[in-house]
Scaffold this motif. Structure first.
Motif, PDB file in Angstrom:
ATOM      1  N   THR A  10      25.823  84.954  55.861  1.00 27.54           N
ATOM      2  CA  THR A  10      25.414  83.922  54.918  1.00 27.54           C
ATOM      3  C   THR A  10      26.483  83.708  53.860  1.00 27.54           C
ATOM      4  N   LEU A  11      27.014  84.798  53.315  1.00 26.78           N
ATOM      5  CA  LEU A  11      28.099  84.677  52.331  1.00 26.78           C
ATOM      6  C   LEU A  11      29.300  83.970  52.937  1.00 26.78           C
ATOM      7  N   GLY A  12      29.623  84.317  54.161  1.00 23.44           N
ATOM      8  CA  GLY A  12      30.755  83.676  54.832  1.00 23.44           C
ATOM      9  C   GLY A  12      30.558  82.187  55.009  1.00 23.44           C
ATOM     10  N   MET A  13      29.344  81.786  55.384  1.00 23.31           N
ATOM     11  CA  MET A  13      29.060  80.364  55.554  1.00 23.31           C
ATOM     12  C   MET A  13      29.130  79.640  54.208  1.00 23.31           C
ATOM     13  N   LEU A  14      28.573  80.250  53.171  1.00 22.56           N
ATOM     14  CA  LEU A  14      28.632  79.628  51.842  1.00 22.56           C
ATOM     15  C   LEU A  14      30.064  79.521  51.357  1.00 22.56           C
ATOM     16  N   ALA A  15      30.848  80.544  51.602  1.00 22.23           N
ATOM     17  CA  ALA A  15      32.246  80.539  51.165  1.00 22.23           C
ATOM     18  C   ALA A  15      33.031  79.462  51.897  1.00 22.23           C
ATOM     19  N   ALA A  16      32.733  79.242  53.157  1.00 24.63           N
ATOM     20  CA  ALA A  16      33.444  78.236  53.932  1.00 24.63           C
ATOM     21  C   ALA A  16      33.199  76.832  53.384  1.00 24.63           C
ATOM     22  N   CYS A  17      32.080  76.644  52.693  1.00 21.31           N
ATOM     23  CA  CYS A  17      31.766  75.335  52.119  1.00 21.31           C
ATOM     24  C   CYS A  17      32.508  75.093  50.815  1.00 21.31           C
ATOM     25  N   SER A  18      33.249  76.049  50.348  1.00 19.02           N
ATOM     26  CA  SER A  18      33.911  75.947  49.053  1.00 19.02           C
ATOM     27  C   SER A  18      35.416  75.801  49.199  1.00 19.02           C
ATOM     28  N   LEU A  61      44.516  83.969  35.324  1.00 15.18           N
ATOM     29  CA  LEU A  61      43.267  84.720  35.481  1.00 15.18           C
ATOM     30  C   LEU A  61      43.017  85.088  36.942  1.00 15.18           C
ATOM     31  N   ALA A  62      43.376  84.199  37.860  1.00 20.97           N
ATOM     32  CA  ALA A  62      43.203  84.515  39.280  1.00 20.97           C
ATOM     33  C   ALA A  62      43.996  85.766  39.649  1.00 20.97           C
ATOM     34  N   GLN A  63      45.181  85.914  39.064  1.00 22.24           N
ATOM     35  CA  GLN A  63      45.983  87.126  39.288  1.00 22.24           C
ATOM     36  C   GLN A  63      45.310  88.333  38.639  1.00 22.24           C
ATOM     37  N   GLU A  64      44.907  88.187  37.385  1.00 26.35           N
ATOM     38  CA  GLU A  64      44.290  89.295  36.654  1.00 26.35           C
ATOM     39  C   GLU A  64      42.974  89.740  37.284  1.00 26.35           C
ATOM     40  N   TYR A  65      42.201  88.775  37.793  1.00 27.30           N
ATOM     41  CA  TYR A  65      40.919  89.088  38.407  1.00 27.30           C
ATOM     42  C   TYR A  65      41.078  89.587  39.844  1.00 27.30           C
ATOM     43  N   GLU A  66      42.307  89.532  40.358  1.00 29.07           N
ATOM     44  CA  GLU A  66      42.597  89.973  41.733  1.00 29.07           C
ATOM     45  C   GLU A  66      41.815  89.158  42.758  1.00 29.07           C
ATOM     46  N   ILE A  67      41.874  87.835  42.614  1.00 31.78           N
ATOM     47  CA  ILE A  67      41.138  86.942  43.507  1.00 31.78           C
ATOM     48  C   ILE A  67      41.828  86.922  44.878  1.00 31.78           C
ATOM     49  N   THR A  68      41.094  87.316  45.902  1.00 31.30           N
ATOM     50  CA  THR A  68      41.588  87.272  47.275  1.00 31.30           C
ATOM     51  C   THR A  68      40.554  86.677  48.216  1.00 31.30           C
ATOM     52  N   ASP A  69      39.393  86.341  47.680  1.00 33.32           N
ATOM     53  CA  ASP A  69      38.276  85.874  48.503  1.00 33.32           C
ATOM     54  C   ASP A  69      37.645  84.639  47.872  1.00 33.32           C
ATOM     55  N   PRO A  70      36.793  83.953  48.634  1.00 32.66           N
ATOM     56  CA  PRO A  70      36.013  82.857  48.050  1.00 32.66           C
ATOM     57  C   PRO A  70      35.116  83.384  46.926  1.00 32.66           C
ATOM     58  N   PRO A  71      34.658  82.504  46.037  1.00 37.73           N
ATOM     59  CA  PRO A  71      33.916  82.927  44.842  1.00 37.73           C
ATOM     60  C   PRO A  71      32.727  83.856  45.073  1.00 37.73           C
ATOM     61  N   VAL A 141      34.323  68.917  32.638  1.00 38.56           N
ATOM     62  CA  VAL A 141      34.063  70.259  33.157  1.00 38.56           C
ATOM     63  C   VAL A 141      35.391  70.886  33.572  1.00 38.56           C
ATOM     64  N   LEU A 142      35.633  72.115  33.121  1.00 36.66           N
ATOM     65  CA  LEU A 142      36.795  72.904  33.538  1.00 36.66           C
ATOM     66  C   LEU A 142      36.249  74.142  34.246  1.00 36.66           C
ATOM     67  N   ASP A 143      36.329  74.157  35.573  1.00 35.78           N
ATOM     68  CA  ASP A 143      35.651  75.187  36.361  1.00 35.78           C
ATOM     69  C   ASP A 143      36.605  75.858  37.355  1.00 35.78           C
ATOM     70  N   PRO A 144      37.320  76.902  36.943  1.00 33.20           N
ATOM     71  CA  PRO A 144      38.217  77.582  37.876  1.00 33.20           C
ATOM     72  C   PRO A 144      37.490  78.507  38.859  1.00 33.20           C
ATOM     73  N   TRP A 145      36.236  78.847  38.597  1.00 35.44           N
ATOM     74  CA  TRP A 145      35.484  79.720  39.505  1.00 35.44           C
ATOM     75  C   TRP A 145      35.181  79.029  40.830  1.00 35.44           C
ATOM     76  N   ARG A 146      34.812  77.758  40.757  1.00 33.97           N
ATOM     77  CA  ARG A 146      34.274  77.022  41.901  1.00 33.97           C
ATOM     78  C   ARG A 146      35.148  77.131  43.153  1.00 33.97           C
ATOM     79  N   TYR A 147      36.454  77.122  42.969  1.00 30.74           N
ATOM     80  CA  TYR A 147      37.379  77.203  44.106  1.00 30.74           C
ATOM     81  C   TYR A 147      38.269  78.437  44.019  1.00 30.74           C
ATOM     82  N   GLY A 148      37.733  79.512  43.475  1.00 34.26           N
ATOM     83  CA  GLY A 148      38.432  80.791  43.492  1.00 34.26           C
ATOM     84  C   GLY A 148      39.760  80.802  42.765  1.00 34.26           C
TER      85      GLY A 148
END
Length: 188
Positions: A10-18, A61-71, A141-148
Motif C-alpha cells: 500500500t505504501l509503495g502504491m501511494l508513493a508511486a502516485c507522488s 533540508l532534503a540532504q539533512e533529512y536524508e531523503i531517499t524515499d517517497p514521502p 503554498v510552499l510544500d517540499p514534503w509532497r514530492y520528497g
C-alpha cells in the motif's frame, strides 16, 4: 506477515502516485513572479530572495533529512527512528523559520494543516507565503514534503489536492477537544 506485506505494498502504491513535477530550469523565476503577483507593493527583491531560499533550503533540508524515499516511506522511517526528520510538519516548520529570518517587509509566512478532521487520511502541514497583512487564503503554498524534497508550490486557491485550514484553528480545536475529554467526573 500478510498484514505487513499488504502495508508495504500500500505504501509503495501511494508513493508511486507522488511523482515530482517536471523540472524546466526556471522554477525560481516562476515562483518569484508568482510571489510578485500577490500585490503591487511586493518588493521584487524580496520576492526573488524568497523564491531562491524556498528552493535552495528545500534542497538543503532534503540532504539533512536524508531523503531517499517517497514521502510516506520516509515518514515511516522517521517514525521508526531511522531518519532524523522529514515529516510534513518538519518541512513546514523549518521553511517557515528560515523565511522568517529574512525579516521581509512586504511578505508574511503562515502555517496550515489539511485533513485534520478526516479519519481516513493523515494530517498534512505546509507553509504559505503571502503579501504582508493578507490571510493565508491569498498566499502561495510552499510544500517540499509532497514530492520528497522537490518544492511544490501553488496559489492556495489552485491547490485542489488539499483543503488547507489555518494551523492555529486546528490546534485550538484539538486543545478544546482534549480539554473536554479530560474534564474530571463530577457526580451529581
Amino acid at each position: 506477515m500478510i498484514r505487513i506485506l499488504a502495508f508495504v505494498l500500500t505504501l509503495g502504491m501511494l508513493a508511486a502516485c507522488s511523482a515530482p513535477p517536471s523540472s524546466t530550469g526556471d522554477e525560481v523565476q516562476r515562483l518569484a513572479s508568482e510571489i510578485r503577483s500577490l500585490g503591487p507593493d511586493i518588493d521584487p527583491v524580496e520576492a526573488e530572495r524568497a523564491a531562491r531560499i524556498a528552493y535552495s533550503y528545500s534542497a538543503q533540508l532534503a540532504q539533512e533529512y536524508e531523503i531517499t524515499d517517497p514521502p510516506l516511506v520516509h515518514n515511516a522511517k522517521v517514525n521508526k527512528g531511522l531518519r532524523p526528520r522529514g515529516l510534513c510538519w518538519h518541512w513546514a516548520e523549518d521553511i517557515e523559520r528560515r523565511l522568517d529570518q529574512e525579516g521581509f517587509e512586504t511578505l508574511e509566512m503562515h502555517r496550515a494543516i489539511a485533513n485534520a478532521d478526516n479519519p481516513f487520511r493523515i494530517d498534512h502541514s505546509t507553509a504559505i507565503i503571502s503579501r504582508k497583512g493578507e490571510t493565508m487564503r491569498d498566499g502561495i503554498v510552499l510544500d517540499p514534503w509532497r514530492y520528497g524534497g522537490v518544492l511544490y508550490w501553488s496559489p492556495l486557491t489552485e491547490d485542489t489536492k488539499y483543503e488547507w485550514v489555518p494551523r492555529d484553528a486546528v490546534l485550538e480545536k484539538r486543545r478544546l477537544d482534549q480539554h473536554g475529554a479530560l474534564l474530571p467526573y463530577v457526580s451529581g
